[in-house]
Design a protein around this motif. Structure first.
Motif, PDB file in Angstrom:
ATOM      1  N   LEU A 223     -55.582  25.518 -17.880  1.00 44.17           N
ATOM      2  CA  LEU A 223     -56.109  24.921 -19.107  1.00 44.17           C
ATOM      3  C   LEU A 223     -56.536  23.483 -18.886  1.00 44.17           C
ATOM      4  CD1 LEU A 223     -53.702  26.418 -21.749  1.00 44.17           C
ATOM      5  CD2 LEU A 223     -56.131  26.845 -21.478  1.00 44.17           C
ATOM      6  N   GLN A 224     -55.843  22.812 -17.992  1.00 45.16           N
ATOM      7  CA  GLN A 224     -56.232  21.423 -17.757  1.00 45.16           C
ATOM      8  C   GLN A 224     -57.542  21.346 -16.997  1.00 45.16           C
ATOM      9  OE1 GLN A 224     -53.139  18.930 -16.104  1.00 45.16           O
ATOM     10  NE2 GLN A 224     -54.682  17.317 -16.032  1.00 45.16           N
ATOM     11  N   ILE A 225     -57.756  22.298 -16.108  1.00 39.09           N
ATOM     12  CA  ILE A 225     -59.024  22.333 -15.390  1.00 39.09           C
ATOM     13  C   ILE A 225     -60.154  22.681 -16.352  1.00 39.09           C
ATOM     14  CG2 ILE A 225     -60.332  23.539 -13.616  1.00 39.09           C
ATOM     15  CD1 ILE A 225     -57.692  23.834 -12.080  1.00 39.09           C
TER      16      ILE A 225
ATOM     17  N   PRO B  50     -55.578  29.019 -10.598  1.00 40.70           N
ATOM     18  CA  PRO B  50     -54.518  29.002 -11.605  1.00 40.70           C
ATOM     19  C   PRO B  50     -54.638  30.108 -12.659  1.00 40.70           C
ATOM     20  CG  PRO B  50     -55.246  26.784 -11.142  1.00 40.70           C
ATOM     21  CD  PRO B  50     -56.140  27.693 -10.366  1.00 40.70           C
TER      22      PRO B  50
ATOM     23  N   GLY C  33     -58.851  22.664 -21.729  1.00 39.12           N
ATOM     24  CA  GLY C  33     -58.212  23.226 -22.923  1.00 39.12           C
ATOM     25  C   GLY C  33     -58.880  24.482 -23.450  1.00 39.12           C
TER      26      GLY C  33
ATOM     27  N   GLU D 131     -46.631  26.802 -15.111  1.00 38.82           N
ATOM     28  CA  GLU D 131     -47.424  25.867 -14.325  1.00 38.82           C
ATOM     29  C   GLU D 131     -48.863  26.323 -14.211  1.00 38.82           C
ATOM     30  OE1 GLU D 131     -45.758  25.240 -10.479  1.00 38.82           O
ATOM     31  OE2 GLU D 131     -43.992  24.270 -11.350  1.00 38.82           O
TER      32      GLU D 131
ATOM     33  N   MET E 134     -50.533  28.391 -16.029  1.00 41.51           N
ATOM     34  CA  MET E 134     -51.242  28.370 -17.304  1.00 41.51           C
ATOM     35  C   MET E 134     -51.713  26.947 -17.621  1.00 41.51           C
ATOM     36  SD  MET E 134     -49.862  29.322 -21.096  1.00 41.51           S
ATOM     37  CE  MET E 134     -48.957  27.816 -21.402  1.00 41.51           C
ATOM     38  N   ARG E 135     -50.819  25.989 -17.439  1.00 41.34           N
ATOM     39  CA  ARG E 135     -51.188  24.624 -17.806  1.00 41.34           C
ATOM     40  C   ARG E 135     -52.226  24.040 -16.855  1.00 41.34           C
ATOM     41  NH1 ARG E 135     -45.608  21.850 -18.428  1.00 41.34           N
ATOM     42  NH2 ARG E 135     -46.858  20.020 -18.875  1.00 41.34           N
ATOM     43  N   ARG E 136     -52.124  24.423 -15.578  1.00 39.05           N
ATOM     44  CA  ARG E 136     -53.139  23.979 -14.630  1.00 39.05           C
ATOM     45  C   ARG E 136     -54.507  24.512 -15.025  1.00 39.05           C
ATOM     46  NH1 ARG E 136     -49.901  25.737  -9.798  1.00 39.05           N
ATOM     47  NH2 ARG E 136     -48.495  23.965  -9.742  1.00 39.05           N
TER      48      ARG E 136
ATOM     49  N   ILE F 157     -54.691  17.305 -11.270  1.00 41.17           N
ATOM     50  CA  ILE F 157     -53.993  18.580 -11.438  1.00 41.17           C
ATOM     51  C   ILE F 157     -52.884  18.651 -10.382  1.00 41.17           C
ATOM     52  CG2 ILE F 157     -54.287  21.070 -11.700  1.00 41.17           C
ATOM     53  CD1 ILE F 157     -56.333  19.744 -13.351  1.00 41.17           C
TER      54      ILE F 157
ATOM     55  N   TRP G 165     -59.231  28.208 -23.666  1.00 42.17           N
ATOM     56  CA  TRP G 165     -58.420  29.385 -23.347  1.00 42.17           C
ATOM     57  C   TRP G 165     -59.259  30.530 -22.794  1.00 42.17           C
ATOM     58  CZ3 TRP G 165     -53.026  29.894 -23.917  1.00 42.17           C
ATOM     59  CH2 TRP G 165     -52.402  28.751 -24.455  1.00 42.17           C
TER      60      TRP G 165
ATOM     61  N   PRO H  14     -53.821  19.595 -22.539  1.00 38.49           N
ATOM     62  CA  PRO H  14     -54.054  20.735 -23.441  1.00 38.49           C
ATOM     63  C   PRO H  14     -52.727  21.368 -23.864  1.00 38.49           C
ATOM     64  CG  PRO H  14     -55.334  20.973 -21.410  1.00 38.49           C
ATOM     65  CD  PRO H  14     -54.482  19.768 -21.235  1.00 38.49           C
TER      66      PRO H  14
END
Lengths: 335, 503, 157
Positions: B455-457, B144, B460, B449, B451-453, A195, B462, C36
């Motif tokens: 979701l990556q943690i 995040p 995916g 940034e 939001m994507r962090r 991340i 929501w 994602p």
């Protein structure tokens, strides 16, 4: 007003220092008198804004060189930020015969071109000397279940969603460091869920808040964090343990992971600098690193001396290129 | 009263003559640096690190902290007088400060900014002193997902910042976000909208956009509208004095914005700019006279100034208690402390009380200095407006160019500045508000940034945004603040006007 | 009236801009590792919102037409307001490219002096003194006090 008295103070100390240093340097300079010498101020470039690692290296070395009277000409610090270094490299590459231009370099000079965002890579420049190094370190929270690097990687094998935060973009230094370690452990480099945060500080906050499982960062930066007792270091990427406050942190090698990672910093020059000039600067840095001012500065900044001559440095850079491109190709990020 | 005795100890350090001297020099240099458009505290601090080498750590930090909050304090001056924000945190101050200066009330606007800054600064020091350790838990509790929710809440301010046409306001905000994501994408290293140039890899600096949209566009606009006016026209500075009713009117907004700004500052990555926007839009939203915001409303000067100074103090919380820098500026401060052999973090209060309490005490003194230093200077500084207009316009341009060039030493940045100046002019001529653009620019990239962090943690999922209590609360607040104007309108239709004042 | 009103013209232009933006968004390469939300998602959303908003704008009735309080204008053609904006823009471009070769001090003094003349200031000595002193003091602050390098150009310091 402070400026005035401060500079006055500095002058004083410079005077006394040069007086002491004079006797020593006179011998060496006279011996090399017939060799190449800079004839005008040296453009001493940090390819980044003030405050970063390159800038600190440039300003510190410039200070030491001036303080110790190692060169007749001034080393004038110039910041050329942009594109993670690419803007400066493009400018330096254009001026390839300049004997009065040097710049600070570190792993990004290999990584950024590999990622496809700079046309110039380390082969377009002349290595002068490697100066110092730092290592990367893996941290978890003190109450984390993982005690060793092996346990962390095993957990990643079982749960590829496990997040590891770092302070730079995907495909850059922190990411390569942890992905390479995972690959050395026997995992697929791409299985690390990296991340990217916009700075080591933000990544560290995320770890302290329990939002990510681990953080990868520079050992120098981390030593302060570790003292608080809220974090635990699992592994450091050095070949041997680092003396000082990080003495208790085991290396990857100790944990049977055949992996080291250097966050080195050195000085490079335009590609076609005359060999005489290169050897002049090479010697200059070698002498600089023996001075007291340098030792004082490295102690303060937590830098570890890692001097290499121009030739050694060049070979080292080629080896780095190989190491990085293999990790990046495992990640599918090679362009 | 442990904090009290500690504070007394802090004052015993801060009041040492040499440290008093450093506080003074720090805030003085900071004010000057802040006033020059574009030249922010970061580079000034980075370049001061070598100077602080030989100093005692407490003195070094006292000096550097003084430069930092002094710059935020002084940044309002050029926002108000020239519409050219001195530092990013004072962009919001120009919304109402500059109109006030245009109406001949420059003196009053500057005085309000000084008082509000002082109060904001003082509130944040009290907060820092009393609840810093507890607050550090708040700072780390923001992951995040929480940041994403906070950014959404911030973006709802677009509604209140667009004056006539909501569509145009939203378009400006979207455009701002488009600008903010230019450059290399942090999560993937992919280039976006760089047109293949290395100059755009780092995106476009916020201050370039702000100076272009505000200062340069203003110069162009004056050239267009004023034509070649007589040079004898003089501006009035006006009195500095505030009436009792004005003080009363500002008291609540300053108080609210100080607290809000402080908490925003505590969050790493948020900081003074976002704090000042939140303060401004909150006040505009709950004000009775919301329609005079942007036209020289005194609350529109007081709120962002209180907020940005409070945020500046707040940003010392994560720095001193966690050893984590929340912004570029505090990152440089952290670097300086490490160089001086001090490790900020949970142990700082015990290991180096001289640094911790000395700095806090010095901030009280520094804020007082700033007030005493700035108030008598106001008539003098405001004389800038007496400069004949052709020269003033030329000087504003030079200041902007120097400031922008000093950011990255890149001539392309000057061209971007021009580009945004022309865009700003076009926006003015066709009735697009500038504030939403700036807001989109500040929040857009951070929102994407985080939001994507998140979701990556979460892999995916929501659900992260509503599973976490803080994030859920913030999202509900955002929904509420979008719904509020509607409810407010319904109440107005009802009958009483008094109900509509309730926040 | 067959002519488009202001919002319709604007709507069309901005819609075109958003289409161009979207076209570029679709050209953003995808990341080799699964994400994602990839790099292209947010730009696509922004481009689409901008497009929809420009459609709204097209149908929105313009507010009171932009005030056309034409200032009575007298003077030669180069003193026209529009010309002044164009000339200023050109001056900035020239400045950007002259900064390196001429050096900071020379280029900035020329810019300050030139612009104030352009804007109709006739006391040249005063404007020269002001430009020079402001620029030099800025230069000294940046280079001497803060240690920031600025291009020296044709001057020796």
């Amino acid at each position: 007003m402070t400026r005035l008295c401060l500079t006055a103070l500095k002058r004083l100390s410079v005077l006394s220092l040069t007086a002491v240093a004079l006797a020593g340097t006179l011998v060496t300079t006279s011996a090399a008198a017939d060799e190449w010498q800079p004839t005008r101020p040296v453009s001493y470039i940090a390819p980044a804004n003030p405050g970063g690692g390159w800038d600190t290296l440039i300003r510190t070395t410039a200070n030491v060189i001036r303080k110790e009277g190692l060169a007749d000409q001034n080393f004038a610090a110039i910041n050329i930020p942009g594109g993670g270094g690419a803007v400066a490299w493009a400018q330096i590459a254009r001026d390839s015969r300049n004997d009065h231009m040097l710049f600070a370099a570190s792993p990004p000079i290999i990584l950024v071109p590999l990622a496809g965002t700079s046309r110039f890579n380390h082969r377009d420049f002349q290595p002068v000397a490697r100066l110092i190094t730092d290592y990367s370190i893996v941290l978890v929270k003190a109450d984390s279940p993982y005690q060793t690097a092996n346990e962390l990687f095993e957990a990643i094998r079982e749960n590829p969603g496990l997040s590891v935060a770092g302070g730079s973009a995907a495909g850059s230094m922190d990411h390569i460091s942890i992905a390479g370690a995972a690959a050395a452990y026997g995992l697929n480099a791409a299985s690390v869920n990296y991340i990217a945060f916009s700075g080591g500080g933000e990544a560290m906050t995320a770890l302290l808040g329990g939002h990510v499982a681990a953080v990868i960062t520079g050992a120098g930066e981390a030593s302060s964090q570790l003292q608080g007792g809220q974090l635990r270091a699992l592994a450091v990427s050095s070949p041997e343990r680092i003396a000082g406050s990080l003495e208790h942190v085991p290396t990857y090698l100790e944990q049977d992971i055949d992996y080291t990672f250097d966050i080195w910093r050195g000085i490079m020059a335009p590609k076609d600098m005359s060999p005489a000039a290169v050897s002049y600067y090479e010697n200059l840095y070698q002498r600089m690193m023996e001075t007291d001012s340098w030792k004082e500065a490295t102690a303060r900044l937590g830098w570890l001396d890692a001097y290499q001559t121009s030739d050694e440095f060049g070979e080292f850079l080629d080896a780095q290129l190989e190491q990085f491109s293999s990790v990046l190709s495992d990640l599918g990020m090679l362009r | 009263m442990d904090a009290f005795t500690s504070l007394l100890y802090g004052f015993s350090i801060a009041l040492e003559p040499i440290n008093l001297f450093y506080v003074f020099i720090g805030v003085f240099a900071g004010t000057i640096i802040g006033m020059l458009p574009g030249l922010g505290p970061i580079s000034a601090l980075a370049l001061m690190i070598p100077i602080t080498f030989g100093m005692a750590p407490s003195s070094g930090l006292i000096l550097m902290a003084g430069v930092y909050y002094g710059a935020i304090f002084g940044g309002s001056t050029s926002s108000i007088l020239l519409n050219a924000p001195g530092v990013a945190g004072t962009v919001a101050t120009s919304f109402d400060g500059y109109p006030m200066a245009q109406q001949g009330k420059a003196g009053k606007a500057l005085a309000i900014a000084a008082y509000a800054s002082f109060i904001g600064g003082t509130v944040s020091i009290i907060g820092l002193m009393l609840i810093a350790p507890a607050l550090s838990k708040v700072a780390v509790s923001f992951g995040p997902a929480e940041y994403f929710a906070l950014m959404i809440l911030g973006l709802t301010a677009v509604v209140s910042l667009s004056d006539k046409s909501l569509v145009k306001g939203l378009m400006a905000a979207v455009f701002g976000m488009m600008v903010s994501i230019m450059g290399m994408d942090l999560q993937t290293g992919t280039e976006r909208y760089t047109f293949g140039t290395i100059e755009l890899l780092d995106g476009i600096d916020f201050l370039i956009v702000a100076l272009g949209i505000f200062a340069l566009a203003e110069v162009f606009y004056m050239l267009l509208k004023g034509g070649r006016q007589n040079t004898s026209q003089r501006n009035v500075i006006g009195s500095l004095r505030l009436t009792r009713s004005e003080v009363k009117e500002m008291a609540a907004p300053v108080g609210r914005s100080s607290v809000l700004g402080f908490f925003t500052g505590v969050l790493p990555g948020a900081g003074a700019t976002i704090g000042s926007f939140l303060g401004y839009s909150l006040e505009k939203r709950i004000a009775k006279d919301a329609d005079t915001f942007g036209k020289g409303n005194i609350k529109g000067v007081a709120a962002p100034e209180a907020a940005n100074n409070a945020a500046c103090g707040g940003s010392f919380v994560p720095l001193l208690t966690l050893g984590v820098p929340g912004s570029g500026t505090t990152a440089v401060l952290l670097g300086a402390l490490l160089v001086m052999g001090v490790t900020p973090g949970p142990m700082l209060m015990e290991q180096r009380p001289d640094v911790f309490w000395g700095v806090i005490a010095s901030m009280y003194i520094g804020n007082l200095f700033l007030l005493v230093l700035n108030l008598p200077l106001i008539p003098l500084i405001a004389k800038v407006l007496d400069t004949p207009r052709p020269i003033l316009l030329a000087l504003i341009l030079i200041f902007c160019m120097v400031g922008v060039f000093g950011l990255n030493f890149s001539r392309y940045d000057l061209l971007f500045l021009l580009g945004f100046g022309l865009i700003g002019l076009a926006m003015r001529l066709y009735g697009f508000p500038a504030a939403p653009l700036i807001l989109g620019m500040i929040l857009g990239a951070l929102m994407e940034e985080s939001m994507r962090r998140a979701l990556q943690i979460s892999g995916g999922d929501w659900g992260v945004f509503i599973d976490k209590p803080i994030s859920l609360t913030l999202l509900l607040l955002a929904a509420l603040s979008l719904g509020l104007p509607l409810i407010k309108r319904a109440f107005k239709w009802g009958k009483t006007r008094r109900l509509s004042q309730q926040p | 009236m067959t002519r488009l009103h202001a919002n319709q013209t604007l709507g069309l232009i901005l819609a075109l801009f958003s289409l161009g933006y979207l076209w570029m968004a679709f050209a953003i390469p995808s990341f080799p590792l699964p994400r994602p939300v990839d790099s292209d998602a947010f730009p696509k959303a922004l481009g689409l919102s901008f497009f929809v908003l420009s459609v709204f704008l097209f149908f929105e009735r313009p507010e009171t037409p932009p005030a056309t309080d034409k200032v009575a204008f007298e003077g030669t053609w180069w003193q026209r307001p529009t010309m002044q904006v164009i000339a200023t823009s050109l001056a900035i471009i020239v400045y950007a490219f002259a900064l390196q070769p001429l050096g900071f001090v020379v280029a900035s003094v020329a810019l300050g002096f030139g612009l104030s003349c352009l804007y109709g200031y006739q006391r040249w000595v005063v404007s020269m003194i002001v430009s020079f002193s402001v620029v030099v003091s800025l230069y000294l602050t940046m280079t001497k006090a803060l240690g920031i390098y600025l291009p020296t150009g044709i001057l020796p310091f």
